[in-house]
Design an enzyme around this catalytic site. Structure first.
Site, PDB file in Angstrom:
ATOM      1  N   ASP A 176       0.754  -1.210  -0.084  1.00 38.13           N
ATOM      2  CA  ASP A 176       0.079  -0.065   0.033  1.00 38.13           C
ATOM      3  C   ASP A 176       0.863   1.267   0.020  1.00 38.13           C
ATOM      4  O   ASP A 176       0.468   2.235  -0.220  1.00 38.13           O
ATOM      5  CB  ASP A 176      -0.952   0.033   1.172  1.00 38.13           C
ATOM      6  CG  ASP A 176      -1.777   1.104   1.290  1.00 38.13           C
ATOM      7  OD1 ASP A 176      -2.677   1.113   0.255  1.00 38.13           O
ATOM      8  OD2 ASP A 176      -2.305   1.906   1.960  1.00 38.13           O
ATOM      9  N   MET A 215      -8.471   6.029   2.333  1.00 36.49           N
ATOM     10  CA  MET A 215      -8.490   7.229   1.516  1.00 36.49           C
ATOM     11  C   MET A 215      -7.163   7.390   0.677  1.00 36.49           C
ATOM     12  O   MET A 215      -7.223   8.318  -0.187  1.00 36.49           O
ATOM     13  CB  MET A 215      -8.872   8.696   2.164  1.00 36.49           C
ATOM     14  CG  MET A 215     -10.294   8.475   3.030  1.00 36.49           C
ATOM     15  SD  MET A 215     -11.574   8.377   1.619  1.00 36.49           S
ATOM     16  CE  MET A 215     -11.139   9.977   1.051  1.00 36.49           C
ATOM     17  N   ARG A 216      -6.157   6.503   0.856  1.00 32.23           N
ATOM     18  CA  ARG A 216      -4.931   6.819   0.062  1.00 32.23           C
ATOM     19  C   ARG A 216      -5.155   6.561  -1.250  1.00 32.23           C
ATOM     20  O   ARG A 216      -4.260   7.301  -2.252  1.00 32.23           O
ATOM     21  CB  ARG A 216      -3.938   5.716   0.760  1.00 32.23           C
ATOM     22  CG  ARG A 216      -2.625   5.914   0.032  1.00 32.23           C
ATOM     23  CD  ARG A 216      -1.406   5.096   0.745  1.00 32.23           C
ATOM     24  NE  ARG A 216      -0.946   5.634   1.927  1.00 32.23           N
ATOM     25  CZ  ARG A 216      -1.233   4.998   3.299  1.00 32.23           C
ATOM     26  NH1 ARG A 216      -1.617   3.875   3.441  1.00 32.23           N
ATOM     27  NH2 ARG A 216      -0.935   5.421   4.380  1.00 32.23           N
ATOM     28  N   ALA A 217      -6.055   5.837  -1.793  1.00 32.28           N
ATOM     29  CA  ALA A 217      -6.240   5.916  -3.149  1.00 32.28           C
ATOM     30  C   ALA A 217      -6.727   6.623  -3.810  1.00 32.28           C
ATOM     31  O   ALA A 217      -6.207   7.329  -4.790  1.00 32.28           O
ATOM     32  CB  ALA A 217      -6.990   4.431  -3.372  1.00 32.28           C
TER      33      ALA A 217
END
Length: 696
Positions: free
Chosen positions: A192, A273-275
């Site tokens: 990730d 929310m990193r995407a």
């Protein structure tokens, strides 16, 4: 040494784009390249630095501080009036077998023992600050190094608290990794942290393959001439990177673009929310790379293809990928309004003015096209299901009776598709297994299962130093009694014989080899579904603990190594999906193939400890080449040989019915293994039995 030009690489457009975007905007977070061997992964990464502009740094700063943004806590600071110089952009390679002190840095022993000055010696993270940290075969990186990279990637700093050293320095790195999925997967936490990911494969077009070979041979024959041939393209790429970096702060990410990004990320059910953040940054970088000051649909599509495949919610045994048809439906056909202002300059809406913009969505995450909205809702689970193997395609399903269909119900058409983590027909979902360990203390590869003497862990002793980290207190204690004889005046006098190394205890990885009876009797009793579920669950747990698992299947007239020892969940699921059953029971051949597999694995990795799990009812009905020995006698002879080789084993007895012959118990006695009856076990209990059958 001349490197192969970046612009001369053929057939890796997605990889080239991902690398270029992360150089335009390092905040994207780096690139992970997955692909088979021989696809120019390392070649492209190493060639990237020739395109990057030089960096301004503070002279004599070992941590590469920027003159206009120096680290106030730099160990070489303060840099109030330091001289400024320039250096080429750095690409620092992190070897898979690097030690922790080489990565983070440690006490400078030469200074400490020679002059008595405690000085910090920077590691690879310091060298890679404001540059690229490249890890080839990143999936083979030891867990303790993965932890260090996670900290640096998350915080942008490296903190060292070891050997009397307390140092914190900037470590703003662009992490680039390459890997071959056949050698195992990457830890989800580290996966990730990569902003973008890309799959590469060798081209299938013969003309393109011929061009690859032509260019490689030309470069090997005359690197200088070949490099000059692509000098113009290299210069154009370098100038375009500089222009894109300068344009990036001017790129406008409008409300329309943010809404589209949120719609796409929600449609693919990504976690966290990193995407969304990475996609937004990558889309802005793509717009700057394309010479635009406003993010468009094409920019979002290109960014999503690179930022989402490894973040979408997927089943444990599914390979990363992205349904591009679903992506197009989520994006729709509308383009941003030409005069759509940026979020920072958006005027307050006038309630007296009607909304005439029919193309823009009314709310974030809502598509303007009703068909697209329908796709986002009802069709999203179906689109996800399209990426899974069709359960009706497996031949094993035809063998299941009605009672087995009840035990493993299929999805009904009127219900949303439920996750099918295994992708293997007739198998229930994998489950969490309890930890089981081998007896004693081993010396195997670093992992998360059994006790072992490893390079990292708690210190349990010291020994004269041959290699490894120095244990400073023990070294001083060894030298202290000899100081008078050595004529000490003010400083500690050391000799090489005084050096002591730490003996640390941690966890190791193991090898589990299942030897499964897949004969007709096993198929008739419907044991194969439980066995498959147990093996897949163990494989998933082994991936998390860095173990390896193999599977030997014996049926008919011979035994087959169905699953060679591996840690790749995708390959394991594919092999188990076609696990055959039926026919006679060649028990001797199965035990022999298992013993031979373990013998070869011991040659490849002598320190990895195995555990043999035999799942059988103990019967042997196969043919034998020895007229004087029955199939059962021959199987017992092989079991005796396995016991003589001190291979730890466990026998799961599959015999059922009121009257039993006790053949599996006799086999367990021959193997020196623990014997467990199967009628009291489900698949989860099978795993608990393995836990009780710890390797002796």
């Amino acid at each position: 040494m001349t490197s192969f030009p970046f612009s001369a690489v053929v057939g890796s457009d997605d990889m080239a784009l991902a690398l270029l975007l992360t150089t335009v905007s390092p905040e994207v977070g780096g690139v992970l390249v997955r692909g088979e061997k021989g696809t120019a992964k390392s070649t492209m990464v190493r060639a990237l630095t020739e395109l990057l502009p030089e960096q301004a740094v503070i002279a004599d700063c070992r941590f590469g501080c920027a003159p206009d943004a120096a680290d106030p806590n730099c160990p070489d600071g303060p840099h109030d009036s330091g001289a400024v110089t320039t250096r080429p952009a750095r690409l620092v390679e992190l070897p898979v077998g690097a030690t922790e002190d080489r990565v983070t840095g440690s006490l400078d022993l030469e200074q400490a023992l020679g002059t008595g000055v405690a000085r910090f010696s920077p590691g690879l993270l310091a060298q890679a600050n404001r540059g690229i940290l490249y890890v080839d075969e990143v999936n083979l990186l030891h867990d303790h190094l993965v932890d260090l990279l996670l900290d640096a990637a998350a915080m942008g700093r490296s903190t060292v608290e070891r050997d009397g050293v307390s140092v914190s320095h900037a470590a703003r790195i662009v992490l680039v990794g390459t890997m071959n999925p056949e050698e195992g997967e990457l830890r989800p936490q580290l996966l990730d942290r990569f902003g973008l990911t890309v799959e590469v494969a060798a081209p299938r077009d013969p003309a393109l393959r011929a061009e690859v070979v032509r260019r490689r041979l030309a470069f090997d024959a005359d690197p200088e001439t070949f490099t000059r041939r692509f000098a113009a393209e290299q210069a154009d790429l370098g100038a375009r990177i500089v222009a894109a970096r300068e344009m990036l702060p001017s790129v406008v990410l409008t409300d329309w673009a943010l809404s589209k990004i949120a719609t796409v990320c929600a449609g693919f059910e990504v976690d966290g929310m990193r995407a969304d953040i990475v996609t937004a940054r990558a889309a802005s970088a793509h717009a700057a790379w394309s010479g635009r000051t406003q993010v468009t649909r094409a920019d979002i599509r290109a960014a999503a293809r690179l930022a989402l495949p490894h973040r979408r919610r997927r089943n444990p045994f599914d390979a990363p990928g992205l349904d591009e048809d679903l992506l197009d439906r989520l994006l729709g056909d509308d383009e941003p309004p030409e005069d759509d202002p940026s979020p920072d300059t958006s005027p307050s809406p006038d309630p007296d003015q009607p909304d005439t913009d029919v193309d823009a969505p009314d709310h974030p995450g809502e598509a303007s096209d009703p068909d697209v909205a329908h796709d986002q809702g009802a069709d999203t689970p179906e689109a996800t299901a399209e990426q899974r193997p069709d359960p009706t395609d497996s031949a094993q399903d035809s063998e299941l009776e009605d009672d087995d269909a009840d035990a493993f119900p299929r999805e009904r058409p009127d219900q949303p598709a439920a996750p099918a983590p295994t992708g293997v027909s007739g198998v229930s979902d994998p489950f969490r297994v309890r930890l089981f360990t081998a007896h004693g203390v081993g010396r195997g590869a670093s992992g998360r299962r059994s006790r072992a003497l490893t390079e990292r862990g708690r210190t349990v002793g010291t020994r004269p130093r041959a290699e490894g980290a120095i244990h400073l207190p023990a070294t001083i204690r060894a030298a202290a009694p000899h100081q008078t004889a050595r004529g000490r005046t003010d400083r500690l006098l050391l000799t090489p014989s005084d050096l002591r190394r730490s003996v640390t205890e941690g966890r190791e990885a193991n090898l589990l080899l299942f030897c499964v009876d897949a004969s007709g009797s096993m198929a008739a009793r419907k044991r194969m579904a439980s066995v498959k579920t147990a093996v897949l669950s163990l494989l998933l747990d082994a991936y998390q603990r860095r173990d390896r698992i193999g599977l030997v299947c014996f049926r008919g007239g011979d035994a087959e190594l169905v699953l060679p020892p591996t840690s790749s969940v995708e390959i394991a699921a594919a092999r188990l999906a076609e696990l055959p059953h039926g026919g006679r029971t060649p028990l001797a051949e199965g035990l022999w193939r298992a013993a031979e597999t373990l013998r070869l694995e011991k040659i490849r990795d002598p320190r990895r400890r195995p555990l043999l799990v035999v799942i059988t009812d103990g019967r042997a009905t196969g043919r034998t080449g020895d007229p004087g020995a029955s199939p059962l006698t021959r199987a017992h002879r092989v079991a005796d040989l396995i016991r003589e080789q001190h291979i730890p084993a466990l026998v799961i007895d599959c015999e059922s019915g009121r009257f039993r012959m006790g053949l599996a118990a006799e086999l367990a006695a021959r193997l020196g293994a623990q014997h467990v009856a199967l009628e009291d076990l489900g698949a989860d209990a099978l795993l608990r039995a393995v836990g009780r059958g710890e390797a002796a």
